[in-house]
Design a protein around this motif. Structure first.
Motif, PDB file in Angstrom:
ATOM      1  N   MET A   1       0.536  -0.857   0.053  1.00 21.19           N
ATOM      2  CA  MET A   1       0.190  -0.375   0.120  1.00 21.19           C
ATOM      3  C   MET A   1       0.333   1.058   0.323  1.00 21.19           C
ATOM      4  SD  MET A   1      -2.906  -1.362  -0.134  1.00 21.19           S
ATOM      5  CE  MET A   1      -4.259   0.557  -0.061  1.00 21.19           C
ATOM      6  N   TYR A   2       1.966   1.272   0.598  1.00 18.72           N
ATOM      7  CA  TYR A   2       3.110   2.115   0.678  1.00 18.72           C
ATOM      8  C   TYR A   2       3.820   2.807  -0.819  1.00 18.72           C
ATOM      9  CZ  TYR A   2       2.713   2.120   6.064  1.00 18.72           C
ATOM     10  OH  TYR A   2       2.959   2.145   7.329  1.00 18.72           O
ATOM     11  N   MET A   3       3.673   1.825  -1.009  1.00 16.03           N
ATOM     12  CA  MET A   3       4.516   1.483  -2.887  1.00 16.03           C
ATOM     13  C   MET A   3       3.458   1.906  -3.564  1.00 16.03           C
ATOM     14  SD  MET A   3       7.047  -1.500  -2.565  1.00 16.03           S
ATOM     15  CE  MET A   3       6.922  -1.554  -4.137  1.00 16.03           C
ATOM     16  N   MET A   4       2.205   1.928  -3.469  1.00 15.75           N
ATOM     17  CA  MET A   4       0.859   1.743  -4.548  1.00 15.75           C
ATOM     18  C   MET A   4       0.467   3.612  -4.683  1.00 15.75           C
ATOM     19  SD  MET A   4      -1.424  -0.947  -4.296  1.00 15.75           S
ATOM     20  CE  MET A   4      -2.887  -0.289  -5.816  1.00 15.75           C
TER      21      MET A   4
ATOM     22  N   TYR B   1      13.557   1.702  -2.119  1.00 13.98           N
ATOM     23  CA  TYR B   1      14.613   1.650  -1.078  1.00 13.98           C
ATOM     24  C   TYR B   1      14.273   2.570   0.317  1.00 13.98           C
ATOM     25  CZ  TYR B   1      14.993   6.751  -1.526  1.00 13.98           C
ATOM     26  OH  TYR B   1      15.849   7.878  -0.796  1.00 13.98           O
ATOM     27  N   LYS B   2      13.185   2.856   0.523  1.00 13.57           N
ATOM     28  CA  LYS B   2      12.286   3.640   1.760  1.00 13.57           C
ATOM     29  C   LYS B   2      12.374   2.826   2.021  1.00 13.57           C
ATOM     30  CE  LYS B   2      13.573   8.060   1.876  1.00 13.57           C
ATOM     31  NZ  LYS B   2      14.116   8.614   2.517  1.00 13.57           N
ATOM     32  N   ILE B   3      11.270   1.900   1.554  1.00 11.36           N
ATOM     33  CA  ILE B   3      10.709   0.451   1.905  1.00 11.36           C
ATOM     34  C   ILE B   3      12.037  -0.365   2.515  1.00 11.36           C
ATOM     35  CG2 ILE B   3       9.043  -1.781   2.284  1.00 11.36           C
ATOM     36  CD1 ILE B   3       7.811   1.438   1.865  1.00 11.36           C
ATOM     37  N   LYS B   4      12.393  -0.891   2.002  1.00  9.43           N
ATOM     38  CA  LYS B   4      13.472  -1.312   2.021  1.00  9.43           C
ATOM     39  C   LYS B   4      14.546  -0.841   4.191  1.00  9.43           C
ATOM     40  CE  LYS B   4      15.257  -3.219  -2.155  1.00  9.43           C
ATOM     41  NZ  LYS B   4      16.202  -3.137  -3.100  1.00  9.43           N
ATOM     42  N   LEU B   5      14.648   0.153   3.281  1.00  4.96           N
ATOM     43  CA  LEU B   5      15.351   0.966   4.519  1.00  4.96           C
ATOM     44  C   LEU B   5      14.274   0.511   6.527  1.00  4.96           C
ATOM     45  CD1 LEU B   5      17.688   2.440   5.987  1.00  4.96           C
ATOM     46  CD2 LEU B   5      16.486   4.115   5.875  1.00  4.96           C
TER      47      LEU B   5
ATOM     48  N   LEU C   1       1.954  -5.320  -6.735  1.00  4.93           N
ATOM     49  CA  LEU C   1       0.919  -6.634  -6.869  1.00  4.93           C
ATOM     50  C   LEU C   1       1.012  -7.613  -6.464  1.00  4.93           C
ATOM     51  CD1 LEU C   1      -0.771  -6.121 -10.162  1.00  4.93           C
ATOM     52  CD2 LEU C   1      -1.872  -5.356  -8.492  1.00  4.93           C
ATOM     53  N   GLN C   2       2.186  -8.309  -5.590  1.00  3.38           N
ATOM     54  CA  GLN C   2       2.500  -9.700  -4.828  1.00  3.38           C
ATOM     55  C   GLN C   2       2.118  -8.772  -3.323  1.00  3.38           C
ATOM     56  OE1 GLN C   2       6.056 -10.507  -6.380  1.00  3.38           O
ATOM     57  NE2 GLN C   2       5.683 -13.034  -7.866  1.00  3.38           N
ATOM     58  N   LEU C   3       2.486  -8.027  -3.185  1.00  6.75           N
ATOM     59  CA  LEU C   3       2.738  -7.299  -1.844  1.00  6.75           C
ATOM     60  C   LEU C   3       1.696  -7.299  -1.240  1.00  6.75           C
ATOM     61  CD1 LEU C   3       5.963  -4.934  -1.437  1.00  6.75           C
ATOM     62  CD2 LEU C   3       5.579  -7.344  -0.581  1.00  6.75           C
ATOM     63  N   VAL C   4       0.665  -6.420  -2.163  1.00  8.58           N
ATOM     64  CA  VAL C   4      -1.117  -5.966  -2.130  1.00  8.58           C
ATOM     65  C   VAL C   4      -1.704  -7.783  -2.013  1.00  8.58           C
ATOM     66  CG1 VAL C   4      -2.911  -5.072  -2.483  1.00  8.58           C
ATOM     67  CG2 VAL C   4      -0.589  -3.980  -2.766  1.00  8.58           C
TER      68      VAL C   4
END
Length: 618
Positions: free
Chosen positions: A89-92, A98-102, A181-184
């Motif tokens: 959802m954050y990425m959408m 890279y922010k999500i990875k951090l 999509l796989q994450l959602v």
């Protein structure tokens, strides 16, 4: 900002994170427990028997590191699975990957630091509590043992920090390969994987081969020595994991396809649940099987060493009591003891000989070792041969002497009855009643007895030993030839190993429970919807409860069976140290079974609380 976001995300799934945190804390505390022994040179060097099996101990330490490594990797992969949908959802909404990875990295490290702090504190408390409890129960001083041990703490912190950093990096790599999509839609993905029969059969055969190699190495440990430990460790561990990965899904498939079983109650649902999740369970169940083997095996080995003390004492000294010319105080103590077998032999002494009465010895024939092998070390038989009249107990018959030498069996028996310090510089001579009456010497008697329950009379036997030391002031306690002194000597030597076995057994069984409960409960939230659906279409709560009991029972059953098999075969590892490593082996298995059943019932109740909330029950 990222730190605040990660903390708010963790709070939103606090219940799941508590389960994860509890598992990690237990894992860290148990690792610390083990290291307090593995790295404590003063403790190991102060307990001689541990040095003799040090190689086995370090092999177990290595195995714990391997198991902990995979446990941490799994726990942190679960950390990623908790937040996949949220990250999607954050990425959408425009967040960079890279922010999500951090964000994920921060969460992993924060969770690691919290669990490390709490785990080490719990480890110190457990090391102190369990250590002191076992020392008190075993009457073991534990020289050099320290619950708060800086080297153990350093190794634990270093190892787990490396594991958390490695896990965070692996989660970042995994996250980079997954699409938005796989994450959602992560919660909609099924765990089921198709079973390839040929591949499973080949894997099962290889697993059986590896386990056979491991078991043969354990059985032939007296020949293979340290090489056998390495072969058994590697082959058994690989064989166990391969067996669960290849054979377990195949067994569940067969159960699911069995018509009579499937059509009974809601077994179709139960087996479908197992079938869909079994592939994600196999590695965890294999780990649990190894922990069962290590935990129950450590307790079994500890108890075997404890029981071996009595076997060694029984084998080294035939009689519980041997006392010459009992004093009034000794007679009072002997009167308090119930003897299964007791005899009294008369003798006379002069300047050269101790004259034993032939009729007394042949009427109540003493015992000797059966001499049928090492395992019969503590088995005895009555002497069958008669005593030659006038025979003398000595290394060689003097030239010109018409005396015969006492037969070897009688030599052993008289050696047990007549310790060297009772009549120093005297030889034993056998005489009949007529000759005995004519001898002018000081008359005495020796009392020998067996209680049949040595450990029940340890205090009385200790008192008798103290009186003997007062009688024979020319000997030290170590030179006193009594069963109690032998028991104390053997117990002092092996008490460190007994302590270690119970200590590590408790640690491994606790870690085993943590692994299994953690895995089952971590996936329980995905089952809520399925149980809701069944409830809505009219399935009774009683049937749902039975389904939960059956499903979790089967999950608990497989590792228990394999783990106990490992224990029963693995006790051969100690065959070159112990007289009988299987002596009362049923007792630690019963202890393990009780602990295992308690954990099973707790897991069922917790699982029911998640998948059958109050709103559904009503």
């Amino acid at each position: 900002m990222l730190f605040k976001l990660s903390m708010s995300g963790m709070k939103s799934k606090l219940k799941d994170y508590i389960v994860l945190l509890a598992g990690l804390i237990m894992s860290i505390s148990i690792f610390y427990l083990f290291q307090t022994l593995a790295l404590n040179k003063a403790f190991i060097e102060g307990n001689s028997i541990i040095q003799s099996i040090g190689f086995i101990f370090h092999a177990g330490s290595f195995l714990l590191v391997v198991i902990t490594f995979f446990y941490i990797l799994y726990a942190n992969s679960f950390l990623l699975s908790l937040r996949q949908k949220e990250f999607g959802m954050y990425m959408m909404l425009g967040a960079k990957k890279y922010k999500i990875k951090l964000l994920m990295f921060i969460e992993t490290i924060v969770l690691g630091i919290i669990s490390l702090s709490m785990g080490i504190v719990l480890g110190i408390v457990l090391a102190q509590g369990i250590g002191q409890l076992l020392m008190n129960q075993l009457d073991f001083t534990g020289r050099g043992y320290h619950a708060f041990y800086i080297p153990s703490m350093t190794v634990t912190i270093t190892f787990f920090l490396m594991m958390f950093i490695l896990s965070a990096m692996m989660n970042s790599i995994k996250l980079s390969r997954v699409t938005v999509l796989q994450l959602v839609h992560s919660e909609m993905q099924i765990e089921h994987a198709p079973i390839k029969t040929k591949k499973n059969i080949a894997g099962s055969l290889l697993a059986c081969l590896l386990l056979s190699i491991g078991y043969i190495s354990m059985i032939k440990m007296d020949v293979l020595k340290e090489t056998g430990v390495i072969i058994a460790l590697v082959a058994t561990t690989l064989g166990t994991f391969l067996l669960f990965i290849s054979l377990l899904p195949f067994i569940i498939k067969k159960l699911k396809n069995h018509k009579k079983l499937r059509e009974k109650g809601i077994n179709a649902f139960t087996f479908a649940q197992l079938s869909f999740r079994i592939n994600s369970l196999t590695k965890v169940l294999a780990t649990v099987a190894m922990l069962v083997a290590l935990g129950a095996g450590a307790i079994a080995a500890g108890m075997a060493f404890k029981n071996n003390v009595l076997l060694m004492a029984n084998g080294s000294e035939i009689y519980d009591v041997v006392t010459h010319n009992p004093t009034t105080q000794e007679k009072q103590i002997l009167h308090e003891i119930t003897f299964k077998q007791k005899y009294q032999y008369r003798y006379k002494t002069d300047d050269k000989y101790v004259y034993y009465l032939k009729e007394d010895l042949e009427k109540n024939r003493p015992l000797v070792h059966s001499q049928e092998g090492r395992k019969d070390f503590n088995k005895f038989k009555e002497i069958s041969k008669d005593l030659p009249e006038g025979s003398v107990l000595e290394d060689g018959i003097e030239n010109g002497s018409d005396s015969a030498q006492i037969p070897s069996e009688w030599q052993e028996a008289l050696d047990s009855i007549e310790p060297y310090y009772a009549h120093e510089n005297h030889k034993i001579k056998i005489v009949d009643y007529n000759m005995y009456r004519k001898i002018h010497g000081k008359e005495g008697s020796v009392f020998i007895g067996n209680t049949g329950d040595f450990e029940s009379y340890k205090e009385e036997l200790k008192q008798l030993d103290n009186i003997q030391l007062h009688k024979y002031k020319n000997i030290d306690p170590e030179q006193l030839r009594s069963k109690y002194s032998s028991y104390e000597m053997f117990y002092g030597v092996s008490s460190g190993t007994v302590f270690m076995g119970f200590f590590l057994g408790i640690a491994f069984l606790t870690m085993m429970a943590s692994c299994l409960m953690f895995k089952i409960l971590s996936g329980a939230s995905k089952d809520i919807m399925r149980y809701q659906m069944l409830r809505k279409i009219g399935v009774r709560q009683e049937l749902l409860t039975k389904s939960i009991y059956k499903e979790i029972f089967l999950i608990f059953l497989f590792p228990a069976l394999i783990g106990i098999a490992h224990v029963l075969i693995g006790m051969n590892i100690f065959s070159f140290i112990l007289i009988n490593p299987y002596y009362r082996v049923w007792l630690p298995i019963v202890i393990f079974s009780i602990i295992y059943v308690v954990y099973y019932l707790i897991t069922v109740q917790l699982f029911k609380g998640i998948v059958l909330p109050k709103s559904i029950k009503e």
